[in-house]
Design an enzyme around this catalytic site. Structure first.
Site, PDB file in Angstrom:
ATOM      1  N   TYR A 100       1.710 -11.411 -19.530  1.00  0.00           N
ATOM      2  CA  TYR A 100       0.746 -12.069 -20.411  1.00  0.00           C
ATOM      3  C   TYR A 100       1.436 -12.840 -21.534  1.00  0.00           C
ATOM      4  O   TYR A 100       0.965 -13.879 -21.965  1.00  0.00           O
ATOM      5  CB  TYR A 100      -0.231 -11.043 -20.995  1.00  0.00           C
ATOM      6  CG  TYR A 100      -1.298 -10.668 -20.002  1.00  0.00           C
ATOM      7  CD1 TYR A 100      -2.202 -11.628 -19.553  1.00  0.00           C
ATOM      8  CD2 TYR A 100      -1.399  -9.385 -19.500  1.00  0.00           C
ATOM      9  CE1 TYR A 100      -3.178 -11.313 -18.621  1.00  0.00           C
ATOM     10  CE2 TYR A 100      -2.364  -9.046 -18.571  1.00  0.00           C
ATOM     11  CZ  TYR A 100      -3.256 -10.014 -18.139  1.00  0.00           C
ATOM     12  OH  TYR A 100      -4.214  -9.713 -17.226  1.00  0.00           O
ATOM     13  N   GLU A 196       6.244  13.749  -2.215  1.00  0.00           N
ATOM     14  CA  GLU A 196       5.743  12.367  -2.134  1.00  0.00           C
ATOM     15  C   GLU A 196       4.395  12.224  -2.822  1.00  0.00           C
ATOM     16  O   GLU A 196       4.167  11.281  -3.565  1.00  0.00           O
ATOM     17  CB  GLU A 196       5.626  11.934  -0.658  1.00  0.00           C
ATOM     18  CG  GLU A 196       5.014  10.550  -0.490  1.00  0.00           C
ATOM     19  CD  GLU A 196       4.864  10.128   0.968  1.00  0.00           C
ATOM     20  OE1 GLU A 196       5.447  10.792   1.844  1.00  0.00           O
ATOM     21  OE2 GLU A 196       4.168   9.136   1.213  1.00  0.00           O
ATOM     22  N   ASP A 248       5.743  12.785   3.866  1.00  0.00           N
ATOM     23  CA  ASP A 248       4.993  12.699   5.118  1.00  0.00           C
ATOM     24  C   ASP A 248       5.949  12.473   6.275  1.00  0.00           C
ATOM     25  O   ASP A 248       7.027  11.904   6.113  1.00  0.00           O
ATOM     26  CB  ASP A 248       4.023  11.503   5.085  1.00  0.00           C
ATOM     27  CG  ASP A 248       2.783  11.782   4.255  1.00  0.00           C
ATOM     28  OD1 ASP A 248       2.545  12.968   3.946  1.00  0.00           O
ATOM     29  OD2 ASP A 248       2.071  10.812   3.922  1.00  0.00           O
TER      30      ASP A 248
END
Ligand SMILES: Nc1ncnc2c1ncn2[C@@H]1O[C@H](COP(=O)(O)OP(=O)(O)OP(=O)(O)O)[C@@H](O)[C@H]1O
Ligand SMILES: [Mg+2]
Lengths: 367, 729
Positions: A100, A196, A248
């Site tokens: 910004y 995770e 995973d």
């Protein structure tokens, strides 16, 4: 202007040098450029001795008088200017904030200097490598995510925090975790466990796994941010704690482990201060489905993207070891993947009470 | 003075029978404004007026009724033509006062152009519209005596109801339309019939490309004027220097379809050596109708570049479309019909009219491309038993049918095509250029939404300001070749690009070879003008023409539109929504020329959907499209070049400011140094480019840039380029 420490002074000088070099080229009637080390797979080397991913020697020149590069060239100096101001004023801000700060409309057009944050983030990374300055040295931080609990007391910006008493949410890991911000005061941890997923981490916290096992548990909401990775490395190096990674059973999970261990391709220039080459992969392994008797219906079919990604991984130098090759090939062969939550089919606390303890006891991990 | 026309027009046969009466019965006057005199009931009028009561015919079954039918039949023959078109005037384009204005002008102008062409005269035509209401208002304001126009109107039978005006909608009123030409003039004896009799003309009985076909046009306009204002048509005509001009006032006895001359004066003086002037007073709506007229006049000038058209409008400045060429169109020759195009009924009619004694003679003399050998072949195929005369064919439908079949089965050479007179590539281009010049300088036009099926504005200008500015700079008038003094990086004008009032237009034209539909030769031409001040985000302008006459209505029903919509313009880099006209800054002109243009109706507004014609239009459009695509690609390339420089200039300011802040120096000198390098870099790059792959058109380096060698090289490359491309093809 605030008084600057030595690091900040050096950073400001680097930015000035970059600008002066451009001005010198223009004065000489030359097409000015910024030289930036290439941040892509093609320019990433695996250093087998240090066992980390490192940036190669390839550099690219970003010219101003080139239609494809002109805008990025301009953006590079807008970011440089903003960073120099931050450094000199001793303030730190987020990369979103910087977007910004540097965004505005150009002249009387409808064009903006930056259209999206996706445009300014890579420019920041370019600048980091071009200046050989860390993001933190540019007084920038990325969005914060990640939490940590465990038998450890730290000092964060002067406040002493006992991570044994953080309730259900844990301590939010800040983006900048350098020694001048975070200090380790005291601990009785035996190892570090990086998980995770936030949801699985919450299970571990609720089951007081860390208390029972005397370990530090962290999560980074998927791919861990720089703060979490840097903190894990510090815990490993300074407190000499072994690091275990629980992800995973899919290519993305493996990749998270690989980034924790060797560093990422995108941030290869920071591997030195982030990677933990000794990190151990405790699960989910492609062979766990048999070993822990997971029912077939919790498996998820891999799609084409998963398969090709897994095949790519077979070629990663750090996965060349026979056991890793077997691991990945088994995933490709079976054509299925598993989420950590699949373990809950065996009981809600199966993961904390049986799965992980047994893994650790049997030393059933990969390195 | 004529019999009260209005009353006669209200005649309705009580029990229509015969050819077209079904329509007569249902058709009521289409507009409330048509005066219906009180008490003039259909029955009463019909009963009262049957002057030529036929001799009583034999009465087999129902004597009373049959006798009436006979009467009806008699009456119909006398009044059906005028009657029919009065009731069905929409068929001729007189649906409402705004459209009637256009149709009146169009009929007169078309005739003038036809006559000039036939006589071999370069046409100079004046079209004038006068607003009588406005003029009398002016006179009143000046305190002058009012012309007794309303009085005269009532005098013409007194049946024009005084309250007719109260029905007039906004913008509606009395107008005088004047069309004057420098044509051959009309022989005195012919004038009354031409302007006072429907279905009287010179063009119906021949096969030749002309604007008029039916012999209805101008007399229908006269009838409309008489119907709405009671005023006769005024005609001045002169056939040569040695002969006097005559002034006629003619009314139509609609019942008999015969002219009534109410004034016949020899003028001692007239400013034209030869020519015709037609004046019609009509009820019209200028406010709504002017956009149609404007468009008609503009487009007529466009499709007739050999004509000069002066256009005078109420409260507006005179507008002139000067001729773009002194060359008359190639003369269209008259041909006999081709056997393959003849329909059964027509064949019987032709046989009846034939003066030949045998079929072989009939075929050879009535048709084109029938040699004695071909005639023998046809007759062999027909396999008539015994001797058959043309007269027999006219009477025996079965015989005619076998001959018709035999004709269709015989291979016959295609008809001659010298009967066609296309505009031609070069003239189409000239026409487009001068058309664009006029509309560019005329300024934007406010267009209300045409409720009729008229394509939108004539010139929807992207901005009106630019064209007005162009008007102030007279030195810029006229098409310019060579790179002008436009923007900072003036592109060299590429082939096909015309600079018109400061706007660049790409113009391409295609004339297809003649083809045949149903035995009628026809030819298609397509021209396009791309760019300039046409808006880029609207559907293209489609200008349809048939035998050089602009078609302004029923766009959706027209075969030309279908062909253009069916063409995939995305191949030519225009966007095109499904099943619509393409979108882009373009005007597309399509001209269908034929000895007999198949219209969908008598008002000649839309071309019928013959697959042969549609296919030809598509082929022509595709050919034009390919030229367009080449141009657009070149332009994109040139745009890109200009863009890249502006990109640099845009970013330099930003970079200089940032660099200045970082180093604590003033950004101004930094910016200056960047700009200096920008010039050098772009120039070097351009030179490099023109050596490797010369762009057909590219921005030239700025004048102050050192080394004038570069632009010269580039332009040489440009001129070499097209030739090479030709060789490639
Ligand atoms: N301005 C003119 N100069 C010379 N001849 C004219 C002029 N106007 C009309 N004529 C003659 O008068 C005839 C009748 O004209 P009219 O417009 O009624 O019918 P048309 O032009 O033959 O067919 P259409 O009904 O299709 O217009 C024409 O065929 C032409 O011979
Ligand atoms: Mg006519």
């Amino acid at each position: 202007m605030a008084r600057m420490d030595a690091v900040s002074k050096r950073t400001a000088q680097k930015i000035e040098k970059l600008a002066e070099q451009v001005m010198r080229a223009v004065k000489g009637g030359k097409n000015p450029f910024v030289e930036i080390p290439v941040r892509s797979l093609a320019n990433v080397r695996f250093d087998p001795k240090k066992r980390i991913v490192q940036l190669g020697g390839q550099r690219q020149k970003r010219y101003f008088f080139n239609v494809a590069m002109a805008k990025k060239f301009m953006q590079t100096f807008l970011v440089s200017d903003a960073c120099k101001e931050l450094v000199e004023s001793g303030k730190t801000t987020s990369i979103r904030d910087l977007y910004y700060i540097t965004k505005h409309t150009i002249g009387e057009t409808r064009q903006n200097t930056f259209e999206e944050q996706d445009e300014s983030d890579p420019i920041i990374e370019d600048l980091e490598v071009a200046l050989d300055a860390l993001r933190e040295e540019l007084h920038l931080f990325a969005s914060r995510k990640g939490s940590m609990v465990g038998p450890v007391t730290i000092r964060d910006s002067g406040d002493t925090i006992d991570l044994r008493r953080m309730g259900s949410g844990g301590w939010a890991v800040p983006s900048i975790v350098e020694e001048n911000v975070i200090e380790f005061v005291r601990h009785e941890a035996r190892y570090v466990l990086l998980i995770e997923k936030d949801a699985v981490w919450t299970r571990f916290n609720e089951d007081k796994f860390w208390k029972r096992e005397r370990c530090i548990i962290l999560q980074g909401g998927g791919q861990p941010p720089r703060g979490v990775r840097r903190l894990v490395q510090r815990l490993h190096q300074e407190l000499k704690l072994p690091v275990y990674v629980l992800v995973d059973n899919d290519p993305w999970g493996f990749y998270i482990y690989s980034v924790m261990k060797q560093g990422s391709i995108n941030l290869a220039y920071e591997s030195m201060r982030m990677a933990v080459p000794d990190a151990r992969f405790v699960g989910l392994s492609s062979f766990d489905k048999d070993k822990y008797q997971l029912p077939g219906n919790v498996a998820i079919k891999m799609d084409d993207g998963d398969v090709s990604r897994a095949k790519q991984m077979l070629a990663y130098p750090w996965f060349k070891e026979a056991r890793w090759q077997r691991e990945i090939q088994e995933m490709i062969r079976s054509g299925v993947k598993f989420e950590l939550e699949a373990l809950s089919r065996r009981g809600i606390s199966f993961v904390t009470e049986e799965y992980l303890p047994r893994k650790l006891k049997e030393k059933d991990w990969l390195e | 003075m004529a019999r009260p026309a209005v009353r006669q027009l209200e005649l309705v046969p009580a029990e229509p029978a015969g050819r077209k009466p079904a329509r007569l019965e249902v058709a009521r006057p289409p507009r409330a404004g048509v005066p219906v005199p009180a008490g003039a009931g259909a029955g009463g009028a019909a009963g009262g007026e049957a002057p030529e009561r036929a001799a009583a015919a034999p009465a087999p079954r129902a004597p009373k009724r049959r006798a009436t039918a006979e009467q009806m039949a008699q009456r119909q023959r006398e009044i059906s033509i005028s009657e029919f078109f009065t009731k069905n005037r929409h068929l001729l384009g007189f649906d409402n006062p705004s459209k009637a204005l256009l149709t009146t002008i169009k009929e007169a102008v078309d005739n003038s152009l036809d006559a000039c062409e036939e006589a071999g005269i370069l046409p100079e035509i004046t079209v004038e519209v006068r607003d009588l209401g406005y003029e009398s208002g002016l006179r009143r304001a000046k305190g002058q005596a009012e012309e007794p126009a309303p009085e005269r109107a009532r005098g013409a039978g007194g049946h024009h109801p005084p309250d007719a005006r109260s029905d007039l909608s906004k913008g509606e009123g009395r107008f005088v339309v004047v069309v004057e030409d420098n044509g051959p003039g009309i022989v005195k004896a012919q004038v009354p019939k031409i302007f006072g009799k429907l279905l009287y003309g010179s063009k119906f009985h021949r096969l030749k490309q002309s604007r008029g076909q039916q012999g209805i046009g101008i007399s229908a306009a006269a009838m409309y004027g008489q119907l709405t204002t009671g005023q006769p048509i005024r005609v001045v005509s002169r056939t040569g220097k040695a002969r006097p001009a005559h002034l006629f006032e003619i009314q139509i006895d609609t019942r008999k379809n015969d002219p009534v001359v109410t004034r016949d004066d020899e003028l001692r003086e007239w400013h034209q050596e030869h020519g015709t002037r037609v004046e019609l007073e009509i009820v019209a709506n200028w406010q709504q109708g002017q956009k149609f007229v404007n468009r008609y006049v503009e487009h007529t000038a466009l499709a007739n570049p050999h004509a000069t058209v002066h256009y005078l409008r109420p409260k507006q400045e005179r507008l002139t479309f000067p001729r773009a060429t002194d060359e008359l169109p190639k003369e269209a020759l008259e041909i006999r019909p081709h056997p393959h195009g003849v329909e059964l009924g027509a064949l019987m009619l032709m046989a009846a009219e034939s003066r030949s004694h045998d079929l072989k003679g009939f075929l050879g003399s009535s048709f084109s491309r029938v040699s004695p050998a071909v005639a023998d072949e046809i007759l062999k195929a027909a396999a008539f038993k015994g001797r058959v005369r043309p007269r027999d064919l006219a009477e025996d439908r079965h015989l005619a049918e076998s001959l018709h079949r035999a004709i269709q089965a015989t291979k016959i050479m295609a008809p001659p095509t010298n009967c066609l007179s296309p505009i031609g590539d070069a003239l189409m281009k000239k026409g487009l250029v001068s058309f664009l010049q006029v509309i560019e300088s005329e300024g934007p036009q406010e267009d209300g939404d045409g409720q009729l099926d008229l394509d939108h504005a004539t010139k929807r200008r992207a901005t009106g300001a630019s064209s007005r500015k162009a008007k102030v700079q007279p030195d810029e008038a006229g098409p310019e070749r060579a790179g002008g003094s436009g923007g900072p990086y003036p592109p060299d004008l590429e082939e096909g690009v015309e600079k018109i009032k400061g706007h660049n237009y790409f113009i391409a034209t295609v004339t297809r070879p003649p083809r045949v539909y149903r035995g009628n030769p026809f030819q298609v031409e397509v021209g396009l003008a791309y760019g300039g001040s046409w808006p880029a985000d609207k559907p293209i302008e489609l200008f349809r023409f048939a035998n050089r006459v602009p078609l302004l209505f029923q766009r959706g029903a027209c075969g030309v539109t279908e062909a253009v919509v069916k063409t995939d313009w995305r191949n030519y880099l225009l966007s095109q929504p499904r099943g619509s006209l393409p979108v882009g800054p373009m005007a597309l002109l399509v001209h269908v020329a034929s000895v007999w243009v198949p219209f969908t109706s008598e008002s000649k507004e839309a071309v019928a959907h013959y697959p042969e014609i549609i296919r030809e239009i598509q082929l022509a459009a595709q050919e034009c499209g390919r030229k367009l695509a080449t141009h657009i690609r070149k332009r994109q390339h040139a745009d890109y070049q200009a863009q890249r420089r502006s990109i640099f200039e845009l970013y330099i300011e930003e970079v200089a400011r940032a660099l200045g802040k970082i180093t604590g120096k003033s950004p101004v000198p930094i910016q200056r140094e960047f700009l200096r390098v920008a010039e050098a870099v772009t120039e070097a790059e351009l030179e490099e480019r023109s050596e490797t792959a010369p762009p057909a058109s590219g921005p030239r380096p700025r004048a102050e840039a050192p080394g004038a060698r570069a632009p010269k090289d580039a332009s040489e490359k440009v001129s070499r380029n097209p030739r090479r491309r030709d060789e490639d093809e």
